[in-house]
Design a protein around this motif. Structure first.
Motif, mmCIF file in Angstrom:
data_model
loop_
_atom_site.group_PDB
_atom_site.id
_atom_site.type_symbol
_atom_site.label_atom_id
_atom_site.label_comp_id
_atom_site.label_asym_id
_atom_site.label_seq_id
_atom_site.Cartn_x
_atom_site.Cartn_y
_atom_site.Cartn_z
ATOM 1 N N ALA A 1 -11.403 40.969 58.017
ATOM 2 C CA ALA A 1 -12.142 42.220 57.834
ATOM 3 C C ALA A 1 -12.608 42.784 59.179
ATOM 4 N N ALA A 2 -13.070 41.909 60.079
ATOM 5 C CA ALA A 2 -13.490 42.368 61.404
ATOM 6 C C ALA A 2 -12.291 42.959 62.150
ATOM 7 N N TYR A 3 -11.166 42.274 62.120
ATOM 8 C CA TYR A 3 -9.941 42.760 62.761
ATOM 9 C C TYR A 3 -9.555 44.123 62.185
ATOM 10 N N PRO B 1 -2.141 45.023 68.072
ATOM 11 C CA PRO B 1 -1.880 43.715 67.492
ATOM 12 C C PRO B 1 -2.451 42.541 68.277
ATOM 13 N N LEU B 2 -2.697 42.690 69.555
ATOM 14 C CA LEU B 2 -3.149 41.546 70.347
ATOM 15 C C LEU B 2 -4.662 41.475 70.522
ATOM 16 N N ALA B 3 -5.423 42.240 69.739
ATOM 17 C CA ALA B 3 -6.875 42.044 69.713
ATOM 18 C C ALA B 3 -7.120 40.677 69.083
ATOM 19 N N VAL B 4 -7.965 39.865 69.720
ATOM 20 C CA VAL B 4 -8.166 38.497 69.237
ATOM 21 C C VAL B 4 -9.651 38.142 69.154
ATOM 22 N N THR B 5 -9.960 37.234 68.243
ATOM 23 C CA THR B 5 -11.315 36.747 68.079
ATOM 24 C C THR B 5 -11.722 35.919 69.287
ATOM 25 N N THR B 6 -12.901 36.215 69.850
ATOM 26 C CA THR B 6 -13.425 35.402 70.946
ATOM 27 C C THR B 6 -14.682 34.654 70.542
ATOM 28 N N ASN B 7 -15.348 35.114 69.493
ATOM 29 C CA ASN B 7 -16.529 34.420 68.983
ATOM 30 C C ASN B 7 -16.653 34.720 67.500
ATOM 31 N N GLN C 1 -14.581 49.071 75.773
ATOM 32 C CA GLN C 1 -13.203 49.099 76.253
ATOM 33 C C GLN C 1 -12.519 47.750 76.080
ATOM 34 N N ARG C 2 -13.251 46.655 76.273
ATOM 35 C CA ARG C 2 -12.654 45.313 76.249
ATOM 36 C C ARG C 2 -13.178 44.424 75.124
ATOM 37 N N LEU C 3 -14.386 44.718 74.597
ATOM 38 C CA LEU C 3 -14.974 43.886 73.543
ATOM 39 C C LEU C 3 -15.435 44.742 72.366
ATOM 40 N N ALA C 4 -15.317 44.174 71.179
ATOM 41 C CA ALA C 4 -15.858 44.791 69.970
ATOM 42 C C ALA C 4 -16.672 43.730 69.239
ATOM 43 N N VAL C 5 -17.844 44.108 68.746
ATOM 44 C CA VAL C 5 -18.696 43.211 67.973
ATOM 45 C C VAL C 5 -18.802 43.800 66.572
ATOM 46 N N CYS C 6 -18.577 42.962 65.587
ATOM 47 C CA CYS C 6 -18.502 43.415 64.198
ATOM 48 C C CYS C 6 -19.382 42.533 63.311
ATOM 49 N N ALA D 1 -21.411 37.247 58.518
ATOM 50 C CA ALA D 1 -20.729 36.831 59.745
ATOM 51 C C ALA D 1 -20.894 37.890 60.823
ATOM 52 N N VAL D 2 -20.855 37.425 62.063
ATOM 53 C CA VAL D 2 -20.804 38.309 63.227
ATOM 54 C C VAL D 2 -19.651 37.810 64.088
ATOM 55 N N THR D 3 -18.789 38.728 64.478
ATOM 56 C CA THR D 3 -17.615 38.360 65.273
ATOM 57 C C THR D 3 -17.547 39.204 66.537
ATOM 58 N N THR D 4 -16.932 38.639 67.559
ATOM 59 C CA THR D 4 -16.620 39.383 68.774
ATOM 60 C C THR D 4 -15.115 39.283 68.986
ATOM 61 N N TYR D 5 -14.507 40.404 69.281
ATOM 62 C CA TYR D 5 -13.073 40.475 69.542
ATOM 63 C C TYR D 5 -12.828 40.952 70.963
#
Length: 149
Positions: free
Chosen positions: A63-65, A76-82, A107-112, A138-142
């Protein structure tokens, strides 16, 4: 991306999870974020006939993606970092909705932020009267890859 575009992209890139006969489906994309549904069946259960933690974690991450893709387009290459999740209630088999919204989009990080809940028409046997049927939060960083120039 709107809901149809996002669903089509996910069907193409992740046919194991999206598309006809698959458990995941985009149910909304709007200014508030996205809604993604998991139809939790036997393969998503743990002993005790409750939806497993890994199935809920996967739904929250997807869902975050999807929320990020809805905002910036197909990357397509956005990836989970946290990834952090709190399990609040045990969901029964059936539909679970992931409501995902962006807290920060750089520009480089997204928090969801993602809430997993029963569908609006579903009954949560664990919720108290007037209480939201929230199963997990949940909280995610991409990490977002740099755009090609």
């Amino acid at each position: 991306m709107d809901a149809g575009q996002l669903q089509a992209y996910l069907v193409k890139e992740f046919p194991q999870a999206f598309g006809p006969g698959r458990a995941h489906e985009v149910v909304r994309v709007d200014a508030g974020g996205i809604g993604l549904k998991l139809e939790a069946g036997d393969e998503h259960l743990r002993p005790g006939a409750t939806v497993s933690g890994p199935a809920m974690m996967g739904l929250a991450d997807i869902a975050a993606y999807a929320a990020i893709l809805a905002a910036i387009g197909p990357v397509p290459l956005a990836v989970t970092t946290n990834f952090s999740i709190n399990f609040l209630r045990k969901p029964e088999p059936g539909a679970i909705i992931a409501d995902a919204s962006l807290l920060k989009l750089g520009q480089r990080l997204a928090v969801c932020e993602v809430g997993l809940r029963a569908p609006a028409t579903g009954a949560d046997p664990y919720a108290q009267a007037g209480e939201e049927a929230l199963y997990a939060h949940a909280v995610t960083t991409y990490s977002i890859p740099p755009r090609a120039i």
